[in-house]
Design a protein around this motif. Structure first.
Motif, mmCIF file in Angstrom:
data_model
loop_
_atom_site.group_PDB
_atom_site.id
_atom_site.type_symbol
_atom_site.label_atom_id
_atom_site.label_comp_id
_atom_site.label_asym_id
_atom_site.label_seq_id
_atom_site.Cartn_x
_atom_site.Cartn_y
_atom_site.Cartn_z
ATOM 1 N N LEU A 156 -40.068 1.351 -21.117
ATOM 2 C CA LEU A 156 -40.046 2.271 -22.252
ATOM 3 C C LEU A 156 -41.440 2.521 -22.806
ATOM 4 C CD1 LEU A 156 -37.017 1.335 -24.564
ATOM 5 C CD2 LEU A 156 -37.181 3.174 -22.894
ATOM 6 N N GLU A 157 -42.204 1.461 -22.953
ATOM 7 C CA GLU A 157 -43.544 1.575 -23.528
ATOM 8 C C GLU A 157 -44.419 2.515 -22.715
ATOM 9 O OE1 GLU A 157 -47.131 -1.328 -25.192
ATOM 10 O OE2 GLU A 157 -45.598 -2.132 -23.839
ATOM 11 N N LYS A 158 -44.310 2.469 -21.402
ATOM 12 C CA LYS A 158 -45.127 3.306 -20.527
ATOM 13 C C LYS A 158 -44.797 4.787 -20.671
ATOM 14 C CE LYS A 158 -45.930 -0.227 -16.989
ATOM 15 N NZ LYS A 158 -45.658 -0.649 -15.587
ATOM 16 N N LEU A 159 -43.602 5.093 -21.172
ATOM 17 C CA LEU A 159 -43.199 6.486 -21.321
ATOM 18 C C LEU A 159 -43.780 7.135 -22.572
ATOM 19 C CD1 LEU A 159 -39.436 6.139 -20.328
ATOM 20 C CD2 LEU A 159 -41.292 7.045 -18.916
ATOM 21 N N GLY A 160 -44.323 6.312 -23.472
ATOM 22 C CA GLY A 160 -44.892 6.830 -24.709
ATOM 23 C C GLY A 160 -46.382 7.052 -24.623
ATOM 24 N N ALA A 161 -46.987 7.369 -25.773
ATOM 25 C CA ALA A 161 -48.403 7.735 -25.797
ATOM 26 C C ALA A 161 -49.312 6.592 -26.191
ATOM 27 C CB ALA A 161 -48.607 8.888 -26.783
ATOM 28 N N ALA A 162 -48.760 5.520 -26.772
ATOM 29 C CA ALA A 162 -49.605 4.458 -27.313
ATOM 30 C C ALA A 162 -48.952 3.097 -27.130
ATOM 31 C CB ALA A 162 -49.864 4.720 -28.799
ATOM 32 N N PRO A 163 -49.757 2.044 -27.093
ATOM 33 C CA PRO A 163 -49.195 0.690 -26.984
ATOM 34 C C PRO A 163 -48.292 0.357 -28.168
ATOM 35 C CG PRO A 163 -51.567 0.678 -26.578
ATOM 36 C CD PRO A 163 -51.227 2.033 -27.116
ATOM 37 N N TRP A 164 -47.260 -0.397 -27.911
ATOM 38 C CA TRP A 164 -46.360 -0.809 -28.967
ATOM 39 C C TRP A 164 -47.012 -1.874 -29.839
ATOM 40 C CZ3 TRP A 164 -40.661 -1.326 -26.859
ATOM 41 C CH2 TRP A 164 -40.246 -0.075 -26.404
ATOM 42 N N GLN A 165 -46.504 -2.015 -31.066
ATOM 43 C CA GLN A 165 -47.044 -2.988 -32.005
ATOM 44 C C GLN A 165 -45.980 -4.019 -32.377
ATOM 45 O OE1 GLN A 165 -48.998 -1.333 -35.424
ATOM 46 N NE2 GLN A 165 -50.127 0.192 -34.224
ATOM 47 N N SER A 166 -46.377 -5.282 -32.304
ATOM 48 C CA SER A 166 -45.497 -6.353 -32.746
ATOM 49 C C SER A 166 -45.359 -6.292 -34.265
ATOM 50 C CB SER A 166 -46.077 -7.703 -32.331
ATOM 51 O OG SER A 166 -45.255 -8.766 -32.774
ATOM 52 N N SER A 167 -44.165 -6.545 -34.772
ATOM 53 C CA SER A 167 -43.917 -6.394 -36.206
ATOM 54 C C SER A 167 -42.832 -7.360 -36.654
ATOM 55 C CB SER A 167 -43.490 -4.957 -36.511
ATOM 56 O OG SER A 167 -43.077 -4.813 -37.847
ATOM 57 N N ASP A 168 -42.845 -7.688 -37.944
ATOM 58 C CA ASP A 168 -41.751 -8.469 -38.527
ATOM 59 C C ASP A 168 -40.699 -7.570 -39.169
ATOM 60 O OD1 ASP A 168 -43.075 -7.556 -40.771
ATOM 61 O OD2 ASP A 168 -43.757 -9.525 -41.440
ATOM 62 N N SER A 207 -44.070 12.251 -27.373
ATOM 63 C CA SER A 207 -44.956 12.036 -26.225
ATOM 64 C C SER A 207 -44.184 11.954 -24.918
ATOM 65 C CB SER A 207 -45.799 10.774 -26.422
ATOM 66 O OG SER A 207 -44.993 9.661 -26.725
ATOM 67 N N PHE A 208 -42.976 11.393 -24.954
ATOM 68 C CA PHE A 208 -42.137 11.324 -23.757
ATOM 69 C C PHE A 208 -41.669 12.723 -23.366
ATOM 70 C CE2 PHE A 208 -37.888 9.464 -22.019
ATOM 71 C CZ PHE A 208 -38.310 9.686 -20.721
ATOM 72 N N ALA A 209 -41.280 13.529 -24.353
ATOM 73 C CA ALA A 209 -40.874 14.906 -24.065
ATOM 74 C C ALA A 209 -42.060 15.724 -23.555
ATOM 75 C CB ALA A 209 -40.290 15.556 -25.314
ATOM 76 N N TRP A 210 -43.225 15.520 -24.150
ATOM 77 C CA TRP A 210 -44.413 16.290 -23.792
ATOM 78 C C TRP A 210 -44.803 16.072 -22.338
ATOM 79 C CZ3 TRP A 210 -46.487 20.470 -25.229
ATOM 80 C CH2 TRP A 210 -47.827 20.773 -24.997
ATOM 81 N N ASN A 211 -44.460 14.913 -21.788
ATOM 82 C CA ASN A 211 -44.784 14.637 -20.391
ATOM 83 C C ASN A 211 -44.246 15.706 -19.445
ATOM 84 O OD1 ASN A 211 -46.111 12.253 -20.984
ATOM 85 N ND2 ASN A 211 -44.332 10.956 -20.616
ATOM 86 N N ILE A 212 -43.079 16.257 -19.758
ATOM 87 C CA ILE A 212 -42.505 17.259 -18.869
ATOM 88 C C ILE A 212 -42.552 18.679 -19.437
ATOM 89 C CG2 ILE A 212 -40.976 15.630 -17.707
ATOM 90 C CD1 ILE A 212 -38.668 16.783 -19.329
ATOM 91 N N LEU A 213 -43.003 18.805 -20.692
ATOM 92 C CA LEU A 213 -43.022 20.130 -21.318
ATOM 93 C C LEU A 213 -44.416 20.715 -21.445
ATOM 94 C CD1 LEU A 213 -40.480 19.544 -24.252
ATOM 95 C CD2 LEU A 213 -40.012 20.419 -21.946
ATOM 96 N N GLN A 214 -45.452 19.931 -21.190
ATOM 97 C CA GLN A 214 -46.816 20.376 -21.469
ATOM 98 C C GLN A 214 -47.245 21.571 -20.632
ATOM 99 O OE1 GLN A 214 -49.874 17.481 -20.102
ATOM 100 N NE2 GLN A 214 -48.130 16.260 -19.430
ATOM 101 N N HIS A 215 -46.553 21.818 -19.539
ATOM 102 C CA HIS A 215 -46.935 22.943 -18.679
ATOM 103 C C HIS A 215 -46.148 24.224 -18.973
ATOM 104 C CE1 HIS A 215 -49.356 20.117 -16.486
ATOM 105 N NE2 HIS A 215 -48.310 19.386 -16.164
ATOM 106 N N LEU A 216 -45.279 24.196 -19.958
ATOM 107 C CA LEU A 216 -44.539 25.405 -20.308
ATOM 108 C C LEU A 216 -45.480 26.426 -20.932
ATOM 109 C CD1 LEU A 216 -41.191 24.019 -21.794
ATOM 110 C CD2 LEU A 216 -41.813 24.454 -19.410
ATOM 111 N N ASN A 217 -45.391 27.653 -20.475
ATOM 112 C CA ASN A 217 -46.333 28.690 -20.905
ATOM 113 C C ASN A 217 -45.665 29.763 -21.753
ATOM 114 O OD1 ASN A 217 -48.629 27.596 -19.518
ATOM 115 N ND2 ASN A 217 -47.732 28.341 -17.599
#
Length: 281
Positions: free
Chosen positions: A135-147, A49-59
């Motif tokens: 970092l979280e804002k650069l991805g596509a979904a909210p992060w999840q707390s985990s053990d 999702s972070f890569a797609w932010n700058i690659l989505q317009h490649l044709n």
């Protein structure tokens, strides 16, 4: 028609010096390569999702290897071509290596699970929590707390470690001897004061990705371009290597061509020089 070869590019520091943009002149050159019957591959440590932010317009068609090649996709269809994920059974070994570290590591879930990240917020300093929010804002979904306790059959593409250079160097020197992982230490493209250790499956590296591309396209010629330690195996695997002139000495040692920095669009001229060199060998 058989392809002339494969040209594999790192993104950050090679194609662009920005997190959110690739210069249109560079994009045009990549598109021209595909029209000239070269196969273009973009290999990055970024999550999809972070890569797609700058690659989505490649044709134009290209292959994308994310998280250092843990996933290799045919673009723009997003068809999965290759996947090598870590098993949850590796986590106790990373925990052991982390005993002397001030902060914690994070675990990326992967494309199919939403491209989010597992983390243990309580284990971070307030300063690092602010970094994690970026970092979280650069991805596509909210992060999840985990053990970080998962079923042994659970798999994921990447463990990311971050901290000051000395701390990450100490951690790297512990982890690099583990045959069950691939680890590369690089400077953080998001916060240049930090360094990262990117931990993947032993068959998930940019070098393994280049090897796969050579076989996938059945071509004897691969040109690769990069600027940091996670690009080292890619340059070693390639027939002609391009390194950005500001890269670490270990990377420059494998450069057949040295390019000006990404901020100066150095990769454009370097491509021409590398193709000319390949034609003479």
């Amino acid at each position: 028609m058989e392809p002339k070869g494969v040209i594999a590019f790192d993104i950050d520091g090679t194609l662009t010096h920005r997190l959110d943009w690739i210069d249109p002149k560079v994009v045009q050159r990549l598109e021209d390569l595909t029209r000239d019957n070269w196969r273009v591959a973009l290999l990055t440590g970024r999550i999809f999702s972070f890569a797609w932010n700058i690659l989505q317009h490649l044709n134009f068609p290209y292959l994308l290897g994310v998280q250092n090649g843990a996933d290799i996709l045919e673009m723009p269809s997003k068809k999965s071509l290759k996947r090598n994920y870590l098993s949850a059974q590796i986590i106790p070994q990373i925990e052991k290596a982390y005993l002397s570290q001030k902060e914690d590591f994070i675990i990326y879930a992967g494309i199919d699970k939403g491209d989010f990240c597992y983390y243990r917020k309580e284990r971070y300093s307030e300063k690092m929590v602010q970094y994690l929010k970026v970092l979280e804002k650069l991805g596509a979904a909210p992060w999840q707390s985990s053990d970080f306790i998962f079923d042994d059959t659970y798999t994921f593409p990447l463990i990311k470690c971050f901290g000051e250079e000395k701390e990450m160097r100490t951690l790297y020197n512990i982890l690099k001897h583990n045959p069950e992982i691939e680890v590369s230490m690089i400077r953080d493209p998001i916060d240049r004061a930090l360094y990262l250790n990117l931990i993947t499956h032993p068959e998930a590296s940019k070098g393994q990705a280049v090897h796969f591309l050579r076989e996938y396209f059945q071509t004897p010629l691969v040109i690769a371009a990069g600027d940091d330690h996670n690009d080292l195996k890619m340059l070693q695997e390639a027939d002609v290597g391009i390194a950005i002139e500001t890269a670490p000495e270990e990377i420059l040692a494998y450069a057949d061509v040295k390019a000006k920095p990404a901020s100066e669009l150095g990769i454009i001229d370097a491509i021409e020089e590398a193709i000319a060199l390949a034609s003479r060998t």
